[in-house]
Structure formats: structure tokens, C-alpha cells
Design an enzyme around this catalytic site. Structure first.
Site, mmCIF file in Angstrom:
data_model
loop_
_atom_site.group_PDB
_atom_site.id
_atom_site.type_symbol
_atom_site.label_atom_id
_atom_site.label_comp_id
_atom_site.label_asym_id
_atom_site.label_seq_id
_atom_site.Cartn_x
_atom_site.Cartn_y
_atom_site.Cartn_z
ATOM 1 N N SER A 49 -24.908 34.717 -75.139
ATOM 2 C CA SER A 49 -26.479 35.798 -74.421
ATOM 3 C C SER A 49 -26.407 35.713 -73.013
ATOM 4 O O SER A 49 -25.921 35.857 -72.228
ATOM 5 C CB SER A 49 -27.700 34.353 -74.864
ATOM 6 N N TYR B 56 -31.646 26.644 -71.539
ATOM 7 C CA TYR B 56 -31.967 27.865 -72.591
ATOM 8 C C TYR B 56 -30.347 28.735 -72.090
ATOM 9 O O TYR B 56 -29.083 28.794 -72.342
ATOM 10 C CB TYR B 56 -32.997 28.529 -73.278
HETATM 11 N N1 LIG Z 1 -31.972 37.251 -80.835
HETATM 12 C C1 LIG Z 1 -31.165 37.877 -79.955
HETATM 13 O O1 LIG Z 1 -32.726 38.564 -79.723
HETATM 14 C C2 LIG Z 1 -31.077 36.681 -79.016
HETATM 15 C C3 LIG Z 1 -30.261 37.267 -77.648
HETATM 16 C C4 LIG Z 1 -29.425 36.477 -77.249
HETATM 17 C C5 LIG Z 1 -28.357 35.167 -77.736
HETATM 18 N N2 LIG Z 1 -29.776 35.316 -79.163
HETATM 19 C C6 LIG Z 1 -28.566 34.369 -79.447
HETATM 20 O O2 LIG Z 1 -27.916 34.517 -80.926
HETATM 21 C C7 LIG Z 1 -27.699 33.872 -81.520
HETATM 22 C C8 LIG Z 1 -28.286 33.688 -82.655
HETATM 23 O O3 LIG Z 1 -30.259 34.116 -82.465
HETATM 24 P P1 LIG Z 1 -31.072 34.982 -83.538
HETATM 25 O O4 LIG Z 1 -32.128 35.741 -82.478
HETATM 26 O O5 LIG Z 1 -30.291 35.623 -84.966
HETATM 27 O O6 LIG Z 1 -31.868 33.639 -84.360
HETATM 28 P P2 LIG Z 1 -32.559 33.803 -85.522
HETATM 29 O O7 LIG Z 1 -33.386 34.840 -86.245
HETATM 30 O O8 LIG Z 1 -33.967 32.438 -85.410
HETATM 31 O O9 LIG Z 1 -31.887 32.365 -87.071
HETATM 32 C C9 LIG Z 1 -31.054 31.443 -86.279
HETATM 33 C C10 LIG Z 1 -30.403 31.130 -87.955
HETATM 34 O O10 LIG Z 1 -29.561 29.650 -87.211
HETATM 35 C C11 LIG Z 1 -30.268 29.088 -88.633
HETATM 36 N N3 LIG Z 1 -30.985 27.296 -88.204
HETATM 37 C C12 LIG Z 1 -31.260 27.136 -86.551
HETATM 38 N N4 LIG Z 1 -31.782 26.381 -86.886
HETATM 39 C C13 LIG Z 1 -30.472 25.491 -86.739
HETATM 40 C C14 LIG Z 1 -30.016 23.690 -87.171
HETATM 41 N N5 LIG Z 1 -30.880 22.924 -86.534
HETATM 42 N N6 LIG Z 1 -29.013 23.787 -87.601
HETATM 43 C C15 LIG Z 1 -28.685 24.979 -88.481
HETATM 44 N N7 LIG Z 1 -28.794 26.232 -88.389
HETATM 45 C C16 LIG Z 1 -29.783 26.474 -87.839
HETATM 46 C C17 LIG Z 1 -31.782 29.290 -89.224
HETATM 47 O O11 LIG Z 1 -31.502 29.396 -90.623
HETATM 48 P P3 LIG Z 1 -32.700 27.877 -90.592
HETATM 49 O O12 LIG Z 1 -33.478 28.014 -90.185
HETATM 50 O O13 LIG Z 1 -32.425 27.988 -92.501
HETATM 51 O O14 LIG Z 1 -31.567 26.826 -90.568
HETATM 52 C C18 LIG Z 1 -30.912 30.822 -89.131
HETATM 53 O O15 LIG Z 1 -30.570 31.149 -89.790
HETATM 54 C C19 LIG Z 1 -28.718 32.632 -81.294
HETATM 55 O O16 LIG Z 1 -27.733 31.686 -80.791
HETATM 56 C C20 LIG Z 1 -29.127 33.393 -80.388
HETATM 57 O O17 LIG Z 1 -29.606 31.943 -78.895
HETATM 58 C C21 LIG Z 1 -30.334 35.698 -79.776
#
Ligand SMILES: NC(=O)c1ccc[n+]([C@@H]2O[C@H](COP(=O)([O-])OP(=O)(O)OC[C@H]3O[C@@H](n4cnc5c(N)ncnc54)[C@H](OP(=O)(O)O)[C@@H]3O)[C@@H](O)[C@H]2O)c1
Length: 507
Positions: free
Chosen positions: A193, A206
Site C-alpha cells: 500500500s 497497518y
Molecule cells: N482499497 C484500497 O484503497 C487499498 C489501498 C492500498 C492497498 N490496498 C490493499 O489491497 C488489498 C485488497 O484490498 P481491497 O480494498 O480489495 O479489500 P476488500 O475489498 O475488503 O476485499 C478483501 C478480500 O479479502 C478477503 N478477506 C478479508 N479478510 C480475510 C481473511 N481473514 N481471510 C481470507 N480472506 C479474507 C475478502 O473476502 P471474505 O470477506 O469473503 O473473506 C475479500 O475477498 C489489501 O491488502 C489492502 O491492504 C487497498
């Protein structure tokens, strides 16, 4: 006339200047060409697809960025292993991918935050698969920014965040990398991130876990690139997903699909990437310095878009001797209370104490403060003094008590309908000095992004009065942030004029 000794020096300056200009031009051209290569021409050096191995494995694959990687890799003809917690969501995404892209899929139900060992199960699920791409995407953040010690369910959050954001990346890599090394090809994409690029206070845990992912990826890339393995550290800014709580995608907060398509174009060209051109430019674009207002006077903050936004600062409105006893009395006599909010099913207490005076109720942040016409005589006296000075008549008062440096109020405008158009807010401070921050609401071109907006800091000390008038509430937001140094108690009295809302009781 030029002294003879100056001539060689002038020649030296000429050559130093010329070489400097040449260096700057060469650097700019290099950056431009690299930028064109990465963001316009895109990948080619490392086409991410089935040539690397038939299968891609994606953790956290049922939503957001992970789901977008799974879909894009399937679109490129790869079979996909989807790993997440919920069997129901996995079945649904798996069916969608199979139907849309006509590729094989496999699901593995695993909770990366679980205390028991999940990796033997995952290992068994991956047995015999030729894995060309691993996307270590699963991650968790906080429900809202907070001091480390005050994070709700801290013990559990520490364990979960380290297991999900760090351990999963190491252990999934351990399971998949040996097969890639045997075949001398493979790509590991680790989703870190931008908040891991430098410390991010109030998201400390985080951001630190993401710094780990970044360092782990860069080290691993150096170890294994000569063996045909690419490890990429992906550092996104905001992407519109459930985690970021951004519903509507914009240019700088793209949809996961747009982000992933761009990020995959950088594989083989950048081992460390922000993944998406507007995100890469954010690293370059400078955030303007906040201005400081600490002298008495009337300040026009802006002239639009809605009208003139004006503030009036009067330090020492109440002299310090009087302010001392008033502070003590208010601290003792006001019936301070703490309100509870619920955000994303997590309930948390407002980080300050409040009390409401006025014959009408006041609703903000979806909680109503009940009418309280029993004004304390000191409050009535202060109200009258401010009315006399400003020429406005106030009928209500929200009192705030910031108990220490951890108490705060987040960005907001006092623009509830019950405050009417162009509300006047008179804010009187007692006790410790706290910084009152203001930021201009972004123009439509900025699309809701506050990163580069104009900002002002106003230290409000014992006895200071701040009056906000005109379009200030419509065009600006304000907050009192948490501080990183100890602060004693501070009381803030915000006098306002409340009008009856439909169904209200004001006569
Ligand atoms: N969105 C942003 O702005 C952003 C920015 C920088 C970095 N990131 C990084 O990008 C990555 C993805 O983020 P996102 O925004 O796409 O998140 P998201 O929309 O919340 O999706 C998270 C995914 O992970 C699964 N998940 C969550 N907790 C879990 C667990 N304990 N075990 C197994 N699966 C789990 C969820 O499915 P279930 O709940 O069904 O398990 C879902 O498929 C993360 O590493 C985040 O830190 C995101």
C-alpha cells in the site's frame, strides 16, 4: 573592468552550470521515456498469462482488488485458485469466472486471521498445480484512524493484522515459490500500500505491515530475479473497494478493475510500482503547506464558489485571569457526557465529552442532542458578551471538552439544515491551546479529493474567540486533530443559531 583572476572562475561557473543543465535535461528525458514505456506502451517484457504456468492463485479473491486480479488473469486464459473466508462468496465468484472466461477454477476456504494452521489445507489444495502467478492480495485495515493503544479490540487486531497482512504473504510464498523455481519462471505480486511508503500515524500498524510487504518483496525480487522469478511490490493509493469505503470510482480512486489492468501492465518493467499513472503522479505532486493564522483580525479565506468565507480571530477575548476561573467552573458545572457512534458495525465512543444548551434539539452525525433550556448563568453571561461584540443573537450552544491530546473532532462542516443558510458560529476556547484546522472543499475537477486543497491552521488558546461567517460552512471544513504531544484539558463553547427543523418545536 573585470579583474584577470575572475576569468578562470567565470569559466568554471559556465561549465558547472552547463553540466548541471545537461544532467537535469538528461534526467527529465529519462523519466519521460521510462514513463512512456511503463504507462503508455505497458508490459511486454513479462506478459502475465498461462505461458508462466496454467494456474494463478489469488488470496482475498472474492472482492475488490483480489477479485479484479482473479478476473483479469482468467480473461488472459489462466485457471484460477480463489482463496477467501466465505464459501458462499467463493462459489459465486468461481461460477461467474467459469461462465464468463471459460476457464477452470478451484476454491479454497481459509481464514488468514485464524489461530489454527490453515497452510496445510492450502498446501493440499494447491498440490499438483502448475502455478505461474501468485497474487498475495489479502489484507485488513482499521475501521477508522486511531492511536495504537486505543484501537478497539487491540489484542485481536494486532494478531489478525500480522497474520493476514504479513504471515499470509510469507507462507503463501513459501508454498508456491519452490514450484516456480523448478520451472525457472513465475510471478509473485504482493499488494502492499502507498501507506507503507512512509509512516502513517493513526494507521501505524497497518502502514507498518505494508512496509513489511514492500521490503519483503524487494528483497525477494533481488534474490530470485536471476532465477526467472519476478516479485513485484504493488503500492496503491485509494482504490474504490469495500476496504477503502469508497463507493464511486474517480480518476484518482479507480475501480479495482481499472487499477488492476494498469498494474498488470507494469509487471516486468517496475519491481516496485504504484500500479496506476495517477497514483504514480501523486508521489510527485506536492501537497501545499498549510497557512497559519495566529494574529487578531478579520480574514477572508475565499471568495467562492458559494460566497465569501470569513473568519474573525480575537485572541484574549476573555483575559487570562477571568478565563482561569471560568474554565474551572465550566469544567465542574457542565453536565458533560460521551456519545456513542456506530460505524461499520463497530461501536465507538466519541473522542471528547459534550453538552447541549438550547430550546431545540440538535442532530449531527445522526445522533440527536435533546433540548436543554437550563442555561448555566456563566454561559448566559458569555453568550451576551459575544452577542454584544459580534452583533449576532445566538440561541444554542454545543460545549466540547477535549480531555487530553487524544480527544479530537474529525473533519466536518457545521452545515446541518437546522443551522440555516450561511450559519454564524462563535467558538470560545478555554484551557490548553489546540490547533483548529480548516481545509477548503475540493473543486469539481478534484472529484472529492482533499489531498491538494488549501489549508489553514489556527492555534486557539485560553480565552480566544473565533467567529466563522458567510460561506465558511459551505465551502470549508474544520477539525481539531489528535496531537502527538501531551495536552491538558480544553473547553470549547460553540454558540450557534438553530432554526426549527420540519416538525421542530421552536416558537
Ligand atoms: N482499497 C484500497 O484503497 C487499498 C489501498 C492500498 C492497498 N490496498 C490493499 O489491497 C488489498 C485488497 O484490498 P481491497 O480494498 O480489495 O479489500 P476488500 O475489498 O475488503 O476485499 C478483501 C478480500 O479479502 C478477503 N478477506 C478479508 N479478510 C480475510 C481473511 N481473514 N481471510 C481470507 N480472506 C479474507 C475478502 O473476502 P471474505 O470477506 O469473503 O473473506 C475479500 O475477498 C489489501 O491488502 C489492502 O491492504 C487497498
Amino acid at each position: 573592468m573585470v579583474a584577470p583572476a575572475a576569468l578562470p572562475a567565470a569559466g568554471l561557473f559556465y561549465w558547472v552550470g552547463a553540466l548541471g543543465a545537461l544532467y537535469a535535461a538528461a534526467l527529465a528525458s529519462y523519466r519521460l521515456l521510462t514513463g512512456l514505456r511503463v504507462w503508455v506502451l505497458g508490459s511486454g517484457a513479462a506478459a502475465v498469462g498461462p505461458a508462466l504456468g496454467a494456474w494463478a492463485v489469488v488470496t482475498g479473491a472474492t472482492d475488490g482488488i483480489g477479485k479484479a486480479y482473479a478476473e483479469e488473469l482468467a480473461r488472459r486464459g489462466m485457471k484460477v485458485v480463489l482463496i477467501s473466508r466465505s464459501k458462499e462468496k467463493l462459489d459465486q465468484v468461481s461460477t461467474e469466472i467459469k461462465e464468463k472466461y471459460k476457464v477452470e477454477t478451484k476454491i479454497i476456504v481459509a481464514d488468514f486471521g485464524a489461530r489454527e494452521d490453515i497452510y496445510n489445507g492450502i498446501k493440499a489444495g494447491l498440490e499438483g498445480l502448475e502455478i505461474g502467478v501468485l497474487v498475495n492480495n489479502v489484507g485488513m485495515s482499521y475501521a477508522y484512524p486511531e492511536y495504537f493503544i486505543d484501537i478497539p479490540e487491540l489484542e485481536k487486531t494486532i494478531d489478525n493484522m500480522i497474520s493476514i497482512n504479513i504471515t499470509s504473504v510469507c507462507k503463501m510464498t513459501r508454498l508456491v515459490l519452490p514450484g516456480m523455481l523448478e520451472r525457472s519462471k513465475g510471478i509473485i505480486l504482493n499488494i502492499a500500500s502507498a501507506s507503507g511508503m512512509c509512516p502513517t500515524p493513526l494507521l501505524t500498524l497497518y502502514s507498518a505491515t505494508k512496509a513489511f510487504v514492500d521490503y519483503f518483496s524487494r528483497g525477494l525480487h533481488a534474490e530470485y530475479k536471476s532465477k526467472g522469478i519476478i516479485v513485484q511490490s504493488v503500492l496503491p493509493y485509494y482504490v474504490a473497494t469495500k476496504m477503502s469505503k469508497i463507493r464511486k470510482a474517480t480518476l484518482d480512486k479507480p475501480s479495482p478493475e481499472t487499477y488492476v489492468r494498469a498494474a498488470l501492465g507494469t509487471v516486468g518493467l517496475q519491481s516496485r510500482t504504484n500500479g496506476y499513472l495517477p497514483h504514480a503522479l501523486m508521489v510527485e505532486r506536492r501537497v501545499p503547506e498549510a497557512g497559519v493564522i495566529d494574529k487578531p483580525g478579520v480574514y477572508e479565506l475565499s471568495k467562492g464558489p458559494t460566497g465569501i468565507s470569513r473568519i474573525h480571530l480575537i485572541p484574549g477575548f476573555i483575559d487570562s485571569e477571568q478565563a482561569d476561573w471560568m474554565f474551572e467552573q465550566l469544567l465542574q458545572d457542565i453536565p458533560w457526557g460521551q456519545r456513542t457512534h456506530i460505524r461499520q458495525e463497530v461501536s465507538f465512543e466519541e473522542p471528547r465529552l459534550t453538552s447541549w444548551y438550547g430550546e431545540l434539539p440538535y442532530t449531527y452525525s445522526r445522533i440527536t442532542m435533546q433540548p436543554n433550556p437550563n442555561w448555566h448563568p456563566l454561559l448566559t453571561m458569555l453568550k451576551e458578551r459575544i452577542e454584544e461584540f459580534t452583533g449576532y443573537t445566538f440561541n444554542s450552544l454545543l460545549c466540547n471538552l477535549y480531555r487530553n491530546e487524544k480527544d479530537s473532532v474529525d473533519w466536518h462542516s457545521d452545515d446541518e439544515p437546522s443551522l440555516g443558510k450561511n450559519p454564524v458560529i462563535a467558538s470560545l476556547s478555554f484551557g490548553a491551546t489546540r490547533t483548529f484546522e480548516m481545509r477548503k472543499k475540493p473543486s469539481p475537477e478534484e472529484d472529492g479529493d482533499y489531498t491538494y486543497v488549501e489549508r489553514v491552521k489556527i492555534p486557539l488558546d485560553h480565552g480566544a474567540l473565533l467567529v466563522m461567517e458567510g460561506a465558511t460552512q459551505e465551502d470549508w471544513q474544520h477539525r481539531v486533530p489528535k496531537e502527538y504531544h501531551s495536552r491538558d484539558e480544553r473547553i470549547n463553547l460553540t454558540f450557534r443559531i438553530i432554526y426549527p427543523e420540519p416538525g421542530g418545536v421552536w416558537k
